[in-house]
Write a protein that holds these residues in place. Structure first.
Motif, PDB file in Angstrom:
ATOM      1  N   GLN A 144       0.735  -1.187   0.070  1.00 14.42           N
ATOM      2  CA  GLN A 144      -0.130   0.225   0.024  1.00 14.42           C
ATOM      3  C   GLN A 144       0.782   1.161  -0.075  1.00 14.42           C
ATOM      4  O   GLN A 144       0.456   2.228  -0.318  1.00 14.42           O
ATOM      5  N   ALA A 173     -11.431   4.606  -4.379  1.00 16.30           N
ATOM      6  CA  ALA A 173     -11.296   3.198  -4.295  1.00 16.30           C
ATOM      7  C   ALA A 173     -10.004   2.873  -3.653  1.00 16.30           C
ATOM      8  O   ALA A 173      -9.740   1.736  -3.061  1.00 16.30           O
ATOM      9  N   ASN A 174      -9.012   3.714  -3.839  1.00 13.84           N
ATOM     10  CA  ASN A 174      -7.588   3.289  -3.641  1.00 13.84           C
ATOM     11  C   ASN A 174      -7.198   3.711  -2.179  1.00 13.84           C
ATOM     12  O   ASN A 174      -6.036   3.807  -1.482  1.00 13.84           O
ATOM     13  N   PHE A 212      -8.606   1.887   0.124  1.00 14.18           N
ATOM     14  CA  PHE A 212      -8.818   0.359   0.597  1.00 14.18           C
ATOM     15  C   PHE A 212      -8.020   0.350   1.930  1.00 14.18           C
ATOM     16  O   PHE A 212      -8.745  -0.097   2.871  1.00 14.18           O
ATOM     17  N   ILE A 248      -9.691   2.267   4.842  1.00 14.12           N
ATOM     18  CA  ILE A 248     -11.211   1.783   5.175  1.00 14.12           C
ATOM     19  C   ILE A 248     -11.036   0.319   5.579  1.00 14.12           C
ATOM     20  O   ILE A 248     -11.685   0.328   6.837  1.00 14.12           O
ATOM     21  N   GLY A 249     -10.278  -0.534   4.991  1.00 12.58           N
ATOM     22  CA  GLY A 249     -10.319  -1.768   5.526  1.00 12.58           C
ATOM     23  C   GLY A 249     -11.408  -2.721   4.767  1.00 12.58           C
ATOM     24  O   GLY A 249     -12.410  -2.252   4.155  1.00 12.58           O
ATOM     25  N   PHE A 250     -11.060  -4.280   4.883  1.00 10.79           N
ATOM     26  CA  PHE A 250     -11.852  -4.932   4.106  1.00 10.79           C
ATOM     27  C   PHE A 250     -13.298  -5.080   4.691  1.00 10.79           C
ATOM     28  O   PHE A 250     -13.313  -5.361   5.998  1.00 10.79           O
ATOM     29  N   LEU A 251     -14.018  -5.283   3.991  1.00 11.86           N
ATOM     30  CA  LEU A 251     -15.812  -5.378   4.322  1.00 11.86           C
ATOM     31  C   LEU A 251     -16.345  -4.252   5.165  1.00 11.86           C
ATOM     32  O   LEU A 251     -17.294  -4.319   5.791  1.00 11.86           O
ATOM     33  N   ARG A 252     -15.562  -3.152   5.199  1.00 13.15           N
ATOM     34  CA  ARG A 252     -15.793  -1.864   5.675  1.00 13.15           C
ATOM     35  C   ARG A 252     -16.349  -0.680   4.737  1.00 13.15           C
ATOM     36  O   ARG A 252     -15.869  -0.811   3.546  1.00 13.15           O
ATOM     37  N   PHE A 253     -17.115   0.151   5.133  1.00 13.26           N
ATOM     38  CA  PHE A 253     -17.498   1.169   4.210  1.00 13.26           C
ATOM     39  C   PHE A 253     -17.029   2.680   4.358  1.00 13.26           C
ATOM     40  O   PHE A 253     -16.651   2.929   5.515  1.00 13.26           O
ATOM     41  N   LEU A 288     -21.454  -6.020   0.899  1.00 11.92           N
ATOM     42  CA  LEU A 288     -20.158  -6.170   1.602  1.00 11.92           C
ATOM     43  C   LEU A 288     -19.071  -5.957   0.815  1.00 11.92           C
ATOM     44  O   LEU A 288     -18.023  -5.442   1.258  1.00 11.92           O
ATOM     45  N   LYS A 337     -17.110  -2.335  -2.576  1.00 10.05           N
ATOM     46  CA  LYS A 337     -15.702  -1.414  -3.080  1.00 10.05           C
ATOM     47  C   LYS A 337     -14.839  -2.496  -3.413  1.00 10.05           C
ATOM     48  O   LYS A 337     -14.069  -1.931  -4.245  1.00 10.05           O
ATOM     49  N   GLU A 338     -14.581  -3.600  -3.142  1.00  6.00           N
ATOM     50  CA  GLU A 338     -13.626  -4.483  -3.366  1.00  6.00           C
ATOM     51  C   GLU A 338     -13.848  -4.878  -4.863  1.00  6.00           C
ATOM     52  O   GLU A 338     -13.048  -4.654  -5.645  1.00  6.00           O
ATOM     53  N   PHE A 380     -15.714  -3.147  -6.991  1.00  9.65           N
ATOM     54  CA  PHE A 380     -15.419  -2.044  -7.884  1.00  9.65           C
ATOM     55  C   PHE A 380     -14.190  -1.764  -8.019  1.00  9.65           C
ATOM     56  O   PHE A 380     -13.657  -1.432  -9.338  1.00  9.65           O
ATOM     57  N   PHE A 381     -13.114  -2.037  -7.080  1.00 16.81           N
ATOM     58  CA  PHE A 381     -12.004  -1.606  -7.368  1.00 16.81           C
ATOM     59  C   PHE A 381     -11.101  -2.658  -8.310  1.00 16.81           C
ATOM     60  O   PHE A 381     -10.441  -2.251  -9.229  1.00 16.81           O
ATOM     61  N   LEU A 422      -2.035  -4.398  -4.744  1.00 17.59           N
ATOM     62  CA  LEU A 422      -1.201  -3.732  -4.273  1.00 17.59           C
ATOM     63  C   LEU A 422      -1.816  -2.976  -2.926  1.00 17.59           C
ATOM     64  O   LEU A 422      -1.255  -2.962  -2.047  1.00 17.59           O
ATOM     65  N   ALA A 423      -3.120  -2.391  -3.010  1.00 19.76           N
ATOM     66  CA  ALA A 423      -3.459  -1.655  -1.992  1.00 19.76           C
ATOM     67  C   ALA A 423      -3.948  -2.505  -0.738  1.00 19.76           C
ATOM     68  O   ALA A 423      -4.400  -2.059   0.293  1.00 19.76           O
TER      69      ALA A 423
END
Lengths: 222, 266
Positions: free
Chosen positions: A75, A101-102, A104, A107-112, B146, B149-150, B152-153, B163-164
């Motif tokens: 990252q 989007a970048n 991520f 924000i974290g996995f499965l979070r908004f 859930l 966003k994943e 979409f990215f 990479l993110a």
């Protein structure tokens, strides 16, 4: 940490075809490096090795002070490929959505995402001179503007190293100049380390502080 | 309304609307990742599971679900083995699915039951299938929200997403399962040959009008629901096959959308 990237005695070949042989390269914090060379010289291969997509046959790569095999802070590396820029010709997303989007890793996995992330995305767009374009669809912008939005997408995660793979392909000369000036500004004002693969050998020389030329499986420094 | 006097029509509307929401949600990612042919391959592969289910006496929808999951992972495995000809993977799996379905369908005694999976049988849904669609529909919708966003990215920059820190492999696997189970439950109701069209047509319509990715998703689901309602009503009152009517309603709207946009551009 002063050394951002180090290649030591690096060799790579596709089956029997040797591409790079005993390459040594050191990139320091704040360097703005252009990698040039004729088609097939190994520019993309070199980038893939730096990004860990390919593994060297021989030699070592250290990135942000860690050996490639142990490195997991991706990252902190911002990457913009030529393919991604091409794909945006029809992608139905706003500039804000693309940039956000970048975030991520924040924000974290499965979070908004929250309002804070939205503001960060807006700030990144402002930094590349695209304030006011948040709600515009990316494919409605010119090639030069799309490039800037994609640069904001890379910058928003505050990377320590930015890698750009032919970012000026298919863009007019005026937009290329503006894009290089923006990169130079980011490099000088924020001490951002930038590695850029480009065909624009002469043009890029005006903006970068190092130019590396790939020839006969070796890197030559201008 | 007369149409709602019958329990089978009420059931058809409930199932149809759930499918009309989840299929386009999955479809947005399928279209943007340029995987439209995958929907086609899986829907054809589901027929292999249907015939196996009918022959072994197990629920054909369950058979379709298993065959879709196997086919989806089969495509991924072949793709990795021959990355330079990745598109061949879809053709191989699709051919295998059709081949198995073709050979085994000769042994199926109740051909009417098998045929109902080709073009669907939305007005002949059992209680089990109703609950299955509701349950799986909720799971697919929740997973999609859930992973919003994943997905979409990954749709526009998979390497950048990796990479993110996006667990690309895991998200891809979950998404593959979501496509597979969606195709399988939809096969019974709207038909194997029509489900892939339902995945693409509402998204294609939404892309004509949406001003963001979020709008593309919302419009796709809304268009999907509209096409379903209009298609079912038309099918009921005019006496047409529901599956085909629903898809043709969507295609007609797509053509009108293109014409309107062309007219305004002048």
């Amino acid at each position: 940490m002063n050394e951002i990237l180090s290649l030591k005695q690096l060799s790579f070949s596709y089956e029997d075809k040797s591409i790079l042989e005993n390459v040594n390269l050191s990139i320091k914090k704040g360097d703005f490096v252009a990698i040039t060379g004729v088609n097939g010289a190994g520019k993309s291969t070199l980038l893939k090795l730096i990004l860990g997509i390919l593994s060297p046959k021989q030699g070592e790569i250290e990135i942000l002070g860690e050996p490639m095999k142990q490195f997991n802070k991706w990252q902190k590396v911002g990457y913009l490929s030529q393919q991604v820029l091409k794909k945006h010709q029809q992608f139905p997303a706003t500039c804000e959505e693309i940039v956000k989007a970048n975030l991520f890793s924040q924000i974290g996995f499965l979070r908004f995402p929250t309002k804070k992330h939205k503001e960060k995305a807006r700030a990144a767009l402002e930094a590349v001179g695209m304030a006011g374009y948040e709600k515009k669809l990316i494919y409605q912008l010119s090639g030069g503007q799309q490039q800037r939005v994609m640069l904001a997408h890379v910058l928003v995660s505050e990377p320590e190293l930015i890698i750009l793979d032919e970012p000026t392909t298919g863009v007019d000369q005026e937009a290329i100049t503006a894009f290089y000036e923006l990169l130079k500004k980011l490099n000088q004002e924020k001490q951002m380390t930038i590695i850029m693969v480009t065909h624009e050998m002469q043009k890029s020389l005006e903006y970068v502080n190092r130019q590396i030329y790939l020839q006969e499986k070796q890197v030559l420094e201008a | 309304m007369e149409i709602f006097q019958y329990a089978f029509m009420r059931r058809a509307f409930i199932v149809g609307i759930i499918l009309a929401i989840i299929i386009p949600c999955i479809g947005v990612t399928v279209v943007l990742k340029r995987l439209s042919m995958m929907g086609d391959a899986l829907s054809h592969s589901s027929l292999a599971g249907v015939t196996i289910g009918l022959l072994l006496g197990i629920n054909p929808v369950l058979g379709a679900m298993i065959s879709c999951i196997v086919a989806a992972f089969g495509i991924e495995i072949i793709r990795k083995k021959i990355p330079q000809h990745a598109e061949i993977a879809i053709a191989i799996i699709m051919s295998t699915g059709i081949g198995i379905a073709g050979v085994l369908s000769g042994f199926v005694k109740n051909t009417a039951n098998f045929n109902s999976f080709l073009f669907g049988s939305i007005v002949a849904i059992s209680d089990f299938e109703l609950y299955l669609v509701i349950g799986i529909g909720l799971i697919v919708l929740l997973a999609f929200i859930l992973l919003y966003k994943e997905l979409f990215f990954m749709s526009f920059n998979e390497k950048g997403a990796e990479l993110a820190g996006v667990p690309v492999g895991l998200v891809n696997s979950i998404f593959t399962i979501l496509i597979a189970i969606t195709v399988a439950i939809a096969a019974r109701t709207v038909g194997s040959l029509i489900v892939s069209a339902m995945m693409v047509v509402p998204v294609a319509c939404a892309m004509q009008w949406a001003k963001s990715y979020r709008q593309t998703v919302v419009f796709s689901a809304l268009f999907g629901v509209c096409f379903m309602i209009v298609g079912l009503c038309l099918a009921y009152y005019v006496g047409l096959k529901p599956g085909g009517t629903i898809v043709l309603t969507g295609v007609a709207f797509f053509m009108i959308s293109i014409m309107i946009k062309k007219f305004y551009r002048r």
